[in-house]
Design a protein around this motif. Sequence first.
Motif, short mmCIF file in Angstrom:
data_model
loop_
_atom_site.label_atom_id
_atom_site.label_comp_id
_atom_site.label_asym_id
_atom_site.label_seq_id
_atom_site.Cartn_x
_atom_site.Cartn_y
_atom_site.Cartn_z
N ILE A 103 0.88 -1.17 0.00
CA ILE A 103 0.00 0.00 0.00
C ILE A 103 0.91 1.21 0.00
O ILE A 103 1.61 1.47 0.99
N LEU A 132 15.15 2.49 12.15
CA LEU A 132 14.84 1.09 11.89
C LEU A 132 14.40 0.47 13.21
O LEU A 132 15.05 0.65 14.24
N ASP A 133 13.31 -0.26 13.16
CA ASP A 133 12.87 -0.99 14.35
C ASP A 133 12.23 -2.28 13.88
O ASP A 133 11.78 -2.39 12.74
N CYS A 134 12.20 -3.25 14.77
CA CYS A 134 11.58 -4.50 14.38
C CYS A 134 11.05 -5.22 15.60
O CYS A 134 11.51 -4.98 16.72
N LEU A 149 7.98 -7.95 12.09
CA LEU A 149 7.54 -6.61 11.71
C LEU A 149 8.78 -5.73 11.62
O LEU A 149 9.56 -5.66 12.56
N VAL A 151 10.04 -1.82 10.68
CA VAL A 151 9.56 -0.46 10.51
C VAL A 151 10.74 0.45 10.18
O VAL A 151 11.77 0.38 10.85
N SER A 153 12.00 4.53 8.73
CA SER A 153 11.62 5.92 8.49
C SER A 153 12.84 6.68 7.99
O SER A 153 13.97 6.28 8.25
N ASN A 167 7.43 6.96 6.10
CA ASN A 167 7.37 5.85 7.05
C ASN A 167 7.02 4.60 6.26
O ASN A 167 6.15 4.64 5.39
N SER A 169 6.51 0.23 6.68
CA SER A 169 6.54 -0.98 7.51
C SER A 169 6.34 -2.20 6.64
O SER A 169 5.65 -2.16 5.62
N PHE A 170 6.95 -3.25 7.08
CA PHE A 170 6.93 -4.51 6.34
C PHE A 170 6.56 -5.64 7.28
O PHE A 170 6.92 -5.63 8.46
N LEU A 171 5.91 -6.63 6.74
CA LEU A 171 5.82 -7.91 7.42
C LEU A 171 6.68 -8.88 6.61
O LEU A 171 6.40 -9.13 5.43
N SER A 187 3.86 -8.19 3.20
CA SER A 187 3.06 -6.99 3.07
C SER A 187 3.92 -5.77 3.36
O SER A 187 4.88 -5.86 4.14
N CYS A 189 3.79 -1.38 3.68
CA CYS A 189 2.97 -0.17 3.76
C CYS A 189 3.89 1.04 3.75
O CYS A 189 4.77 1.14 4.61
N ARG A 191 4.21 5.32 3.38
CA ARG A 191 3.50 6.62 3.41
C ARG A 191 4.51 7.75 3.49
O ARG A 191 5.47 7.69 4.26
#
Lengths: 198, 531
Positions: A103, A132-134, A149, A151, A153, A167, A169-171, A187, A189, A191
């Motif tokens: 998305i 970066l975070d997970c 997960l 994330v 930015s 930003n 994020s991934f799965l 997935s 996302c 933005r």
Amino acid sequence: MKKFRKDGSRGDRGRHHGRSDSYRDEPHTSHSCRGSRTREEVVTPPLPEQTASGSPMATSVDFKTYVDQACRAAEEFVNIYYETMDKRRRALTRLYLDKATLIWNGNVVTGLEALTNFFEMLPSSEFQVNMLDCQPVHEQATQSQTTVLVVTSGTVKFDGNKQHYFNQSFLLTAQSTPNNTVWKIASDCFRFQDWATS
Amino acid sequence: RSLPSGHTMGHNHQVNSVQRRARCWGIYRRRFPNWAEPVSPSMHPSSRHQQDGDATASDIHMDSGVRYTPYAIPPYHRRGTFHKQDKTLANMEREQKSLERSIQGRRLDRTSGSWFKITVPFGIKYDEKWLLNLIQSQCSVPFTPFKFHYEKMQAHFFVENATIAFALKNVSGNIWDQDNERISIFVSPSDVPHFVHKEPKSEKVQQVKLTMKKRDDSQETLDIQKLQFDPDFMRHPEMAATPSKYMAASLGVHEENVTKVESAGEMDKEKGLEPQQMLAGGNAPCTTLPDKSGNINSILELFPKLLRLDGQESPRPTLGGTEAHKKLPTSKGSVFGSETLKNLVLQFLQQYYLIYDSGDRQSLLDAYHEEACFSLTIPFNPEDPASSSLCEYFKESRNLKMLKDPYLQRQLLKHTKRDIVDTLSELPKTQHDLSSFLVDVWFQAERMLCFSVSGVFKEVEGKSQGCVRAFARIFITVPTSNSSLCIINDELFIRDTGPQGIWSAFPIPMITPYSSSVAALSQEQQKMVPS
């Protein structure tokens, strides 16, 4: 930072201690060396004891392992993903599962073919990742499909457009072999974060 | 006219400095196809053989035409003859100039060789196949014409190789049409035709711009010699090898200036650039460069690129041929997937933030799974002064970009709902602007719903009271037996919005009122949510 590093030894954590954003090129212990693997693959060592459903996620030992593994996967992934996005865009879809969904600023893109077209249509990019975070995703949600997960930015400049904060994020889901674990995007996302001032 | 004794065309290193200078401005002539020009008044126009026997022609075409001697001046290019042939050559110059200008600002592609545009004046008269066959019959090397086309009176095509280009130059004047008129072939270096396209990297272009800025802006002519050895420039060795590619990209030299450079060379033979010195060791290219077309291309490229107008801005990095037309997809609003999910998620968010902003976050315990995870990050950007105002979040921040210690990585990941809610309770009190929320429901599985929220909030007390923050939060939830959502993963990212702050609704409003349909929803939710 951009080197493909294979984590041969899980016990040794000292090499990470206090370093800034740079990765040494570790000696490869696996026979599946660079030559037989494309650059567009996110690979970490095999997961321990991961098959049985209901396997104890709650015990601290296993949780720690999942956290570590998630971090390795995330770090490896982010390096490869953004470099591929910027420099080898056509190879980017190799990081996605066949049925993956993206998305992108509200635009829904599903499936590899659509993703291929989408990334081809997107102007060339220059990403700068500042965060970066997970987290390992709880097994109750994933039903034993190991998932992380991730994330990120930072800022991105698409050719012909002004720079944006973003930003993303991934799965990531793990596909395990006896020798290693290959992570792919289930997935994604993305933005722009337009109200942030630069 | 014969050549002066001792004047050897191909071995420039033997020539004294006067002749070298003479050759320098002759280089400006080089861009024009004069040395490919079939006829010089000093030569008998109708005699083919004379041309072959002419020392000039053979010197230029020495070594089967492959060896390129840019600094060799055929006799009709020496200053004496130049003035006499003023008219003819001037006409040729103008024509070549117009040809040059017709080439738009495309970039050279190093990876697939150098491109050259081949022009046959009055080529409109000739059939494409016939013409190409004729050219090939006289051309010492086989060539592949690309994008053959007619433009006004001329025929054009592109070739991808300097060797071929030179060979084609040699054909000029050696072919005749059915009316027994000589056919000329003009060759000019070209940017990569649009079907083959690769830009130099933007950062390298910027580097060139930087280097160029160092140049004295008052200089009318560009001193390539100095540029070549500029330490900034030389730091990028590949740029030094083909500086023209990057220079052209950043130059933005206007046509007027181009003319200036040219005429400066013409009018004043004493000044002018000494291209030999641009090369390593200051030796002539013929003797010091390995005889590879790549290096020959560099020389060829350098001057014509400089002298050619390039009024465009520096190119941005691009991937394909029609980059100029690539647009970003329009950003759209929230993505829910379905009306049901939309209501479910919005209801959840409204409840969550009602508690979150209330001042008592302990009540959020019920929202979390027993073994949920939570982590918080702020951006890592040492140059960004805004991040320092996020100090209250800093100690909890788990930005893996800066945090490399696995122990800390684990520590900062909050595990169990107790830990999570305790951590949340310590964060500054907030007021979220629900109207600013953008929601993306981006993954849905049987037992999992994953959605992101981004928006802004204000800090309502403490040191940073009044500060507006932008946030992005990811919730991964599982359905509960009572048809609500239970959080198993929660990731929060916070960025400061800067001194002005932005406290206004996001252009596309996200939250729609749904209170009237809540009752009906729960039944629907039950249907949707697996047991």
